[in-house]
Scaffold this motif. Sequence first.
Motif, PDB file in Angstrom:
ATOM      1  N   ARG A  79       0.876  -1.007  -0.081  1.00  0.00           N
ATOM      2  CA  ARG A  79       0.025   0.193  -0.049  1.00  0.00           C
ATOM      3  C   ARG A  79       0.879   1.128  -0.042  1.00  0.00           C
ATOM      4  NH1 ARG A  79      -2.500  -1.202   5.326  1.00  0.00           N
ATOM      5  NH2 ARG A  79      -0.359  -2.178   5.352  1.00  0.00           N
ATOM      6  N   ILE A  80       0.741   2.065  -1.062  1.00  0.00           N
ATOM      7  CA  ILE A  80       1.707   3.094  -1.358  1.00  0.00           C
ATOM      8  C   ILE A  80       0.842   4.438  -1.400  1.00  0.00           C
ATOM      9  CG2 ILE A  80       3.578   4.068  -2.853  1.00  0.00           C
ATOM     10  CD1 ILE A  80       4.533   1.220  -3.417  1.00  0.00           C
ATOM     11  N   ALA A  81       1.493   5.453  -0.854  1.00  0.00           N
ATOM     12  CA  ALA A  81       0.814   6.869  -1.062  1.00  0.00           C
ATOM     13  C   ALA A  81       1.915   7.725  -1.530  1.00  0.00           C
ATOM     14  CB  ALA A  81      -0.152   7.312  -0.104  1.00  0.00           C
ATOM     15  N   VAL A  82       1.624   8.482  -2.188  1.00  0.00           N
ATOM     16  CA  VAL A  82       2.383   9.828  -2.672  1.00  0.00           C
ATOM     17  C   VAL A  82       1.626  11.119  -2.287  1.00  0.00           C
ATOM     18  CG1 VAL A  82       3.480  11.262  -4.428  1.00  0.00           C
ATOM     19  CG2 VAL A  82       3.008   8.851  -4.707  1.00  0.00           C
ATOM     20  N   VAL A  83       2.217  11.790  -1.394  1.00  0.00           N
ATOM     21  CA  VAL A  83       1.645  12.927  -0.446  1.00  0.00           C
ATOM     22  C   VAL A  83       2.378  14.373  -1.073  1.00  0.00           C
ATOM     23  CG1 VAL A  83       1.004  13.826   1.769  1.00  0.00           C
ATOM     24  CG2 VAL A  83       2.097  11.477   1.447  1.00  0.00           C
ATOM     25  N   GLU A  84       1.239  15.148  -1.594  1.00  0.00           N
ATOM     26  CA  GLU A  84       1.914  16.462  -2.294  1.00  0.00           C
ATOM     27  C   GLU A  84       1.428  17.425  -1.712  1.00  0.00           C
ATOM     28  OE1 GLU A  84       4.171  17.248  -4.660  1.00  0.00           O
ATOM     29  OE2 GLU A  84       3.279  19.373  -4.504  1.00  0.00           O
ATOM     30  N   LYS A  85       1.865  18.358  -1.436  1.00  0.00           N
ATOM     31  CA  LYS A  85       1.298  19.779  -0.789  1.00  0.00           C
ATOM     32  C   LYS A  85       0.631  20.632  -1.668  1.00  0.00           C
ATOM     33  CE  LYS A  85       5.390  22.819  -1.188  1.00  0.00           C
ATOM     34  NZ  LYS A  85       5.043  23.772  -1.981  1.00  0.00           N
ATOM     35  N   GLU A  86       0.743  20.456  -3.238  1.00  0.00           N
ATOM     36  CA  GLU A  86       0.105  21.284  -4.203  1.00  0.00           C
ATOM     37  C   GLU A  86      -1.175  20.677  -4.686  1.00  0.00           C
ATOM     38  OE1 GLU A  86       1.111  24.216  -4.689  1.00  0.00           O
ATOM     39  OE2 GLU A  86       3.102  24.298  -3.919  1.00  0.00           O
ATOM     40  N   ASP A  87      -2.072  21.238  -5.273  1.00  0.00           N
ATOM     41  CA  ASP A  87      -3.318  20.747  -5.629  1.00  0.00           C
ATOM     42  C   ASP A  87      -3.305  19.931  -6.980  1.00  0.00           C
ATOM     43  OD1 ASP A  87      -4.681  22.427  -3.934  1.00  0.00           O
ATOM     44  OD2 ASP A  87      -5.263  23.863  -5.732  1.00  0.00           O
ATOM     45  N   GLY A  88      -2.058  19.901  -7.442  1.00  0.00           N
ATOM     46  CA  GLY A  88      -1.634  18.791  -8.690  1.00  0.00           C
ATOM     47  C   GLY A  88      -0.484  18.437  -8.584  1.00  0.00           C
ATOM     48  N   ILE A  89      -0.030  17.347  -9.550  1.00  0.00           N
ATOM     49  CA  ILE A  89       1.327  16.876  -9.586  1.00  0.00           C
ATOM     50  C   ILE A  89       2.138  17.823 -10.212  1.00  0.00           C
ATOM     51  CG2 ILE A  89       0.501  14.245  -9.276  1.00  0.00           C
ATOM     52  CD1 ILE A  89       1.309  14.144 -12.321  1.00  0.00           C
ATOM     53  N   GLY A  90       3.404  17.637 -10.248  1.00  0.00           N
ATOM     54  CA  GLY A  90       4.466  18.323 -11.124  1.00  0.00           C
ATOM     55  C   GLY A  90       4.483  19.947 -11.015  1.00  0.00           C
ATOM     56  N   ARG A  91       4.113  20.444 -10.172  1.00  0.00           N
ATOM     57  CA  ARG A  91       4.047  21.940 -10.244  1.00  0.00           C
ATOM     58  C   ARG A  91       5.180  22.817 -10.026  1.00  0.00           C
ATOM     59  NH1 ARG A  91      -1.743  22.859  -9.063  1.00  0.00           N
ATOM     60  NH2 ARG A  91      -2.632  21.521 -10.456  1.00  0.00           N
ATOM     61  N   HIS A  92       6.342  22.097  -9.561  1.00  0.00           N
ATOM     62  CA  HIS A  92       7.677  22.744  -9.253  1.00  0.00           C
ATOM     63  C   HIS A  92       8.839  22.311 -10.331  1.00  0.00           C
ATOM     64  CE1 HIS A  92       5.810  25.266  -6.213  1.00  0.00           C
ATOM     65  NE2 HIS A  92       5.248  23.987  -5.780  1.00  0.00           N
ATOM     66  N   GLN A  93       9.838  21.823 -10.146  1.00  0.00           N
ATOM     67  CA  GLN A  93      10.927  21.633 -11.229  1.00  0.00           C
ATOM     68  C   GLN A  93      10.392  20.912 -12.309  1.00  0.00           C
ATOM     69  OE1 GLN A  93      14.922  21.211  -9.044  1.00  0.00           O
ATOM     70  NE2 GLN A  93      13.423  20.310  -7.696  1.00  0.00           N
ATOM     71  N   THR A  94       9.396  19.914 -12.128  1.00  0.00           N
ATOM     72  CA  THR A  94       9.055  18.992 -12.955  1.00  0.00           C
ATOM     73  C   THR A  94       8.416  19.663 -14.126  1.00  0.00           C
ATOM     74  OG1 THR A  94       9.309  16.971 -11.291  1.00  0.00           O
ATOM     75  CG2 THR A  94       7.858  16.937 -13.592  1.00  0.00           C
ATOM     76  N   GLY A  95       7.740  20.759 -13.731  1.00  0.00           N
ATOM     77  CA  GLY A  95       6.812  21.405 -14.717  1.00  0.00           C
ATOM     78  C   GLY A  95       7.543  22.741 -15.214  1.00  0.00           C
ATOM     79  N   HIS A  96       8.700  23.120 -14.753  1.00  0.00           N
ATOM     80  CA  HIS A  96       9.184  24.196 -15.156  1.00  0.00           C
ATOM     81  C   HIS A  96      10.767  23.879 -15.455  1.00  0.00           C
ATOM     82  CE1 HIS A  96       5.985  25.674 -12.605  1.00  0.00           C
ATOM     83  NE2 HIS A  96       6.082  26.792 -13.241  1.00  0.00           N
ATOM     84  N   ASN A  97      11.057  23.282 -16.692  1.00  0.00           N
ATOM     85  CA  ASN A  97      12.489  22.607 -17.013  1.00  0.00           C
ATOM     86  C   ASN A  97      12.701  23.147 -18.666  1.00  0.00           C
ATOM     87  OD1 ASN A  97      11.941  20.223 -17.953  1.00  0.00           O
ATOM     88  ND2 ASN A  97      11.426  19.805 -15.834  1.00  0.00           N
ATOM     89  N   SER A  98      13.805  22.717 -19.049  1.00  0.00           N
ATOM     90  CA  SER A  98      14.061  22.838 -20.475  1.00  0.00           C
ATOM     91  C   SER A  98      13.568  21.727 -21.436  1.00  0.00           C
ATOM     92  CB  SER A  98      15.530  22.910 -20.587  1.00  0.00           C
ATOM     93  OG  SER A  98      16.084  23.837 -20.117  1.00  0.00           O
ATOM     94  N   GLY A  99      13.015  20.633 -20.607  1.00  0.00           N
ATOM     95  CA  GLY A  99      12.629  19.698 -21.606  1.00  0.00           C
ATOM     96  C   GLY A  99      13.610  18.712 -22.236  1.00  0.00           C
ATOM     97  N   VAL A 100      14.773  18.678 -21.728  1.00  0.00           N
ATOM     98  CA  VAL A 100      15.841  17.945 -22.411  1.00  0.00           C
ATOM     99  C   VAL A 100      16.174  16.600 -21.915  1.00  0.00           C
ATOM    100  CG1 VAL A 100      18.366  18.033 -23.497  1.00  0.00           C
ATOM    101  CG2 VAL A 100      16.960  20.149 -23.209  1.00  0.00           C
ATOM    102  N   LEU A 101      16.006  15.527 -22.463  1.00  0.00           N
ATOM    103  CA  LEU A 101      16.677  14.212 -22.050  1.00  0.00           C
ATOM    104  C   LEU A 101      17.933  14.210 -22.338  1.00  0.00           C
ATOM    105  CD1 LEU A 101      15.084  11.744 -21.077  1.00  0.00           C
ATOM    106  CD2 LEU A 101      15.313  10.632 -23.284  1.00  0.00           C
ATOM    107  N   HIS A 102      18.914  14.433 -21.345  1.00  0.00           N
ATOM    108  CA  HIS A 102      20.059  14.623 -21.543  1.00  0.00           C
ATOM    109  C   HIS A 102      20.986  13.221 -21.739  1.00  0.00           C
ATOM    110  CE1 HIS A 102      20.452  18.805 -20.489  1.00  0.00           C
ATOM    111  NE2 HIS A 102      19.847  18.700 -19.386  1.00  0.00           N
ATOM    112  N   SER A 103      22.134  13.155 -22.418  1.00  0.00           N
ATOM    113  CA  SER A 103      22.608  11.937 -22.777  1.00  0.00           C
ATOM    114  C   SER A 103      23.555  11.318 -21.785  1.00  0.00           C
ATOM    115  CB  SER A 103      23.404  12.205 -24.121  1.00  0.00           C
ATOM    116  OG  SER A 103      24.415  12.946 -23.912  1.00  0.00           O
ATOM    117  N   GLY A 104      23.908  12.322 -20.765  1.00  0.00           N
ATOM    118  CA  GLY A 104      24.966  11.886 -19.501  1.00  0.00           C
ATOM    119  C   GLY A 104      26.368  12.156 -19.987  1.00  0.00           C
TER     120      GLY A 104
END
Length: 400
Positions: free
Chosen positions: A32-57
């Motif tokens: 039984r697993i839960a993800v607990v998030e303070k915002e009203d939705g998911i991905g509201r911080h860094q995940t939703g505000h970035n360059s969107g590049v899948l870096h090669s490493g």
Amino acid sequence: MTDWSGDIAIIGAGIVGLATARELQRRRPRARIAVVEKEDGIGRHQTGHNSGVLHSGLYYSPGSLKARTCVAGAAALARYCDERGIPLERCGKVIVARDDSELDPLHELYRRGVRNGVDGLAIVGPERLREIEPHVEGKSALYSAGTAIVDFGLVAASLADDVKGAGGAILTAHEVVAVSETSRTVAVETTWGDLEAGRVIACAGLQADRVAALTGSAREPAIVPFRGDYWLLPAQRRHLVRSLVYPVPDPRFPFLGVHFTRRLDGEVWLGPSAVPALAREGYRRGTIELRDGLDTLTYPGFWRLVSRHAAAGLGEMIRDASRRTLLRSLRTFVPELELSDLLPGPSGIRAQALARDGTLVEDFVVEHKGRVTHVRNAPSPAATSSLAIADLVADAVEVE
Ligand SMILES: Cc1cc2nc3c(=O)[nH]c(=O)nc-3n(C[C@H](O)[C@H](O)[C@H](O)COP(=O)(O)OP(=O)(O)OC[C@H]3O[C@@H](n4cnc5c(N)ncnc54)[C@H](O)[C@@H]3O)c2cc1C
């Protein structure tokens, strides 16, 4: 009021928390697993505000967590996107050396990339660079054919669907305010009810140090937020950049430098800058949050960082504030750029851990203490690495 009890509670519904929840749920279908998030939705911080590049490493020190998880994570994420029909475009990327002084560091990056196991790297001359990017000038470039673009927000949404589909819970609008460990469980107090879990994994991004402090862990390394502002090319000028154009990075900083990023919708973003911010979650320019500002300004590590890199920091702040200065530096890559080509764009804020001695923590940091695990430093490329970080955390949790 939610009162939930189960096996694992994960704090933070960014891409790292969601990937970790999904991986644990996959390995233990009955948990039984839960993800607990303070915002009203998911991905509201860094995940939703970035360059969107899948870096090669290619950037990261061989053997580091960043190097290992980025190469493995990029491959895993590409497979995941393929399976789920999430758009991903292998547009390729060039890192451009503009003068002789950048040639050695460029070749060093190439060697690093090869040591890290990145495929499809090549050093190219000015003619080949012109074929790849007809409007970009440079002495030489490192071409990474496999670098891709993706919308990490869409990936996070899909990971959240996987978690829910496998019976997990995503509890939004639940800010974790207290955590206490007993001999058998961890009690998690939120603004919307109490939870009890056998284990807690905190993936709190910009709040990682504060959430660590809630559980009695050290507050250090502290998170110092680094703001990144983007500019956009007007639609009729997007042809100036076909894919991704990056500078040779300054090895003193973990940031990649202001780059040109093509987005999946065809937009071209210029940025992000990297300036210390006085708000961890304030996305408008000039936003100040008293608590965030005080935390940064009273942290000795911050002043040590400032005294060590005063000139570079000031230069970056001027470039962030002055469109003309930014234009001058961008024109060294794309000489045809005009001032009217820089339209104000969005911003993101990086959660960068900073040690008390003023050192920017280079690698990802995952810390285990009793029944609680903290992902304490997961800046770029943690979105690319997310599935591999999830693996790593799940391995550690399973060993017990
Ligand atoms: C400008 C910028 C550009 C970037 N570009 C790239 C890129 O091109 N490629 C790449 O791979 N990476 C990039 N990154 C880095 C990448 O976005 C991050 O490494 C990644 O999103 C980190 O994910 P996360 O889940 O750790 O953090 P986050 O997405 O910030 O999620 C943390 C979550 O925890 C929640 N939370 C915090 N405190 C609490 C609490 N007390 N209770 C409950 N919930 C809480 C927050 O609300 C948040 O949703 C970039 C980052 C920035 C800022």
